[in-house]
Design an enzyme around this catalytic site. Structure first.
Site, PDB file in Angstrom:
ATOM      1  N   GLY A  10     -23.650  77.828 105.805  1.00 16.16           N
ATOM      2  CA  GLY A  10     -22.791  77.056 104.911  1.00 16.16           C
ATOM      3  C   GLY A  10     -22.152  77.931 103.860  1.00 16.16           C
ATOM      4  O   GLY A  10     -21.872  77.495 102.738  1.00 16.16           O
ATOM      5  N   ALA A  11     -21.870  79.189 104.229  1.00 16.38           N
ATOM      6  CA  ALA A  11     -21.395  80.171 103.256  1.00 16.38           C
ATOM      7  C   ALA A  11     -19.940  79.975 102.868  1.00 16.38           C
ATOM      8  O   ALA A  11     -19.436  80.679 101.994  1.00 16.38           O
ATOM      9  CB  ALA A  11     -21.600  81.590 103.805  1.00 16.38           C
ATOM     10  N   GLY A  12     -19.251  79.024 103.498  1.00 21.64           N
ATOM     11  CA  GLY A  12     -17.886  78.740 103.100  1.00 21.64           C
ATOM     12  C   GLY A  12     -17.792  77.861 101.868  1.00 21.64           C
ATOM     13  O   GLY A  12     -16.736  77.788 101.236  1.00 21.64           O
ATOM     14  N   ASP A  56     -25.528  72.014 115.207  1.00 19.51           N
ATOM     15  CA  ASP A  56     -25.842  71.839 116.623  1.00 19.51           C
ATOM     16  C   ASP A  56     -27.097  72.650 116.940  1.00 19.51           C
ATOM     17  O   ASP A  56     -27.120  73.862 116.724  1.00 19.51           O
ATOM     18  CB  ASP A  56     -24.669  72.322 117.466  1.00 19.51           C
ATOM     19  CG  ASP A  56     -24.875  72.115 118.954  1.00 19.51           C
ATOM     20  OD1 ASP A  56     -25.991  72.362 119.457  1.00 19.51           O
ATOM     21  OD2 ASP A  56     -23.907  71.726 119.638  1.00 19.51           O
ATOM     22  N   SER A 132     -31.636  68.217  96.667  1.00 23.43           N
ATOM     23  CA  SER A 132     -30.857  67.650  95.567  1.00 23.43           C
ATOM     24  C   SER A 132     -31.753  66.786  94.692  1.00 23.43           C
ATOM     25  O   SER A 132     -32.840  66.357  95.101  1.00 23.43           O
ATOM     26  CB  SER A 132     -29.697  66.809  96.099  1.00 23.43           C
ATOM     27  OG  SER A 132     -30.196  65.637  96.720  1.00 23.43           O
ATOM     28  N   TYR A 145     -28.016  59.242 101.726  1.00 25.11           N
ATOM     29  CA  TYR A 145     -28.053  60.642 101.297  1.00 25.11           C
ATOM     30  C   TYR A 145     -29.430  60.985 100.727  1.00 25.11           C
ATOM     31  O   TYR A 145     -30.026  62.011 101.072  1.00 25.11           O
ATOM     32  CB  TYR A 145     -26.965  60.869 100.256  1.00 25.11           C
ATOM     33  CG  TYR A 145     -27.006  62.233  99.605  1.00 25.11           C
ATOM     34  CD1 TYR A 145     -26.582  63.364 100.293  1.00 25.11           C
ATOM     35  CD2 TYR A 145     -27.451  62.390  98.291  1.00 25.11           C
ATOM     36  CE1 TYR A 145     -26.619  64.618  99.700  1.00 25.11           C
ATOM     37  CE2 TYR A 145     -27.483  63.626  97.686  1.00 25.11           C
ATOM     38  CZ  TYR A 145     -27.062  64.744  98.390  1.00 25.11           C
ATOM     39  OH  TYR A 145     -27.097  65.979  97.794  1.00 25.11           O
ATOM     40  N   LYS A 149     -32.154  63.832 102.193  1.00 28.43           N
ATOM     41  CA  LYS A 149     -32.626  64.961 101.392  1.00 28.43           C
ATOM     42  C   LYS A 149     -34.113  64.835 101.059  1.00 28.43           C
ATOM     43  O   LYS A 149     -34.822  65.852 100.967  1.00 28.43           O
ATOM     44  CB  LYS A 149     -31.803  65.060 100.110  1.00 28.43           C
ATOM     45  CG  LYS A 149     -30.377  65.572 100.320  1.00 28.43           C
ATOM     46  CD  LYS A 149     -30.343  67.027 100.782  1.00 28.43           C
ATOM     47  CE  LYS A 149     -28.932  67.583 100.742  1.00 28.43           C
ATOM     48  NZ  LYS A 149     -28.882  69.018 101.139  1.00 28.43           N
TER      49      LYS A 149
END
Length: 226
Positions: A10-12, A56, A132, A145, A149
């Site tokens: 998730g580095a974007g 995936d 979170s 959500y 989490k």
């Protein structure tokens, strides 16, 4: 091959990008993984890039295998993936619940399964997932959500119990609201008044995967902001 290999999933996103940079500055050979190539363009050239959808299960295993072959067996996995959908408990649809579980819980499990064999062979490793505040403190209007989490928090503790005998520590960091470019575009300034910076959370992650946190496992570390 560098002996200290880190993978950031998730580095974007704002937190993932900050974490990749902080770990690279700390001396790790970092591979940044995101499903969109454009989001990785801001990363320094020293950081490797992989464009895949790590939610995936098959893809998660294949990308970890490829990184291990090209850079060396990972010592560190940081998973910043997350999906958010607001909604009251009585209004949650099966599709919304499935998405929250698949992304917020499932991806963490598949990535942990993929990286654990390499860490076991090393005899050491550190995994950090991003949780979170609503996973710790129930919050109205975030039912699906929060459930996804909260399940992630429990997974972190189970994984730490199962993997700690092999020298692998598993922890989580739990922000409330992060002051990312995306949140700045979607939320009013007053909503971000107490948000935490991506860099602050990234430094907590770097501590948790580092040698100074060698005795810390199964922790859910709050990072709520001012």
């Amino acid at each position: 091959m560098n002996e200290r290999v880190a993978v950031v999933i998730g580095a974007g996103g704002g937190l993932g990008l900050a974490t990749a940079v902080v770990l690279a500055d700390a001396g790790y050979t970092v591979t940044a993984v995101d499903r969109t190539e454009k989001t990785l363009e801001e990363l320094p050239d020293v950081i490797r890039r992989e464009v895949v959808d790590a939610t995936d299960p098959a893809v998660a295993r294949s990308v970890i295998d490829r990184i291990a072959t090209e850079s060396g067996p990972p010592e560190v996995l940081v998973n910043t993936l997350g999906a958010f959908r607001p909604g009251d408990a009585l209004a949650v649809t099966p599709e919304e619940l499935r998405l929250m579980l698949d992304v917020n819980l499932g991806a963490a499990l598949w990535l942990s399964q993929a990286v654990a064999p390499y860490m076991r062979r090393r005899g050491e490793g550190a995994i950090v997932h991003v949780s979170s505040r609503p996973a710790i403190e129930p919050t109205a209007g975030m039912a699906a959500y929060s459930l996804g989490k909260a399940a992630l928090n429990h997974l972190v503790r189970v994984l730490d119990l199962e993997l700690r005998p092999d020298g692998i520590r598993v922890n989580a960091v739990a922000p409330q609201l992060i002051n990312t470019a995306r949140n700045q575009a979607e939320l009013p300034p007053e909503a971000l008044a107490h948000a935490v910076s991506p860099e602050s959370v990234a430094h907590i992650i770097a501590f948790l995967v580092g040698d100074l946190a060698a005795d810390i496992g199964g922790a859910i570390v709050p990072a709520y902001g001012a």
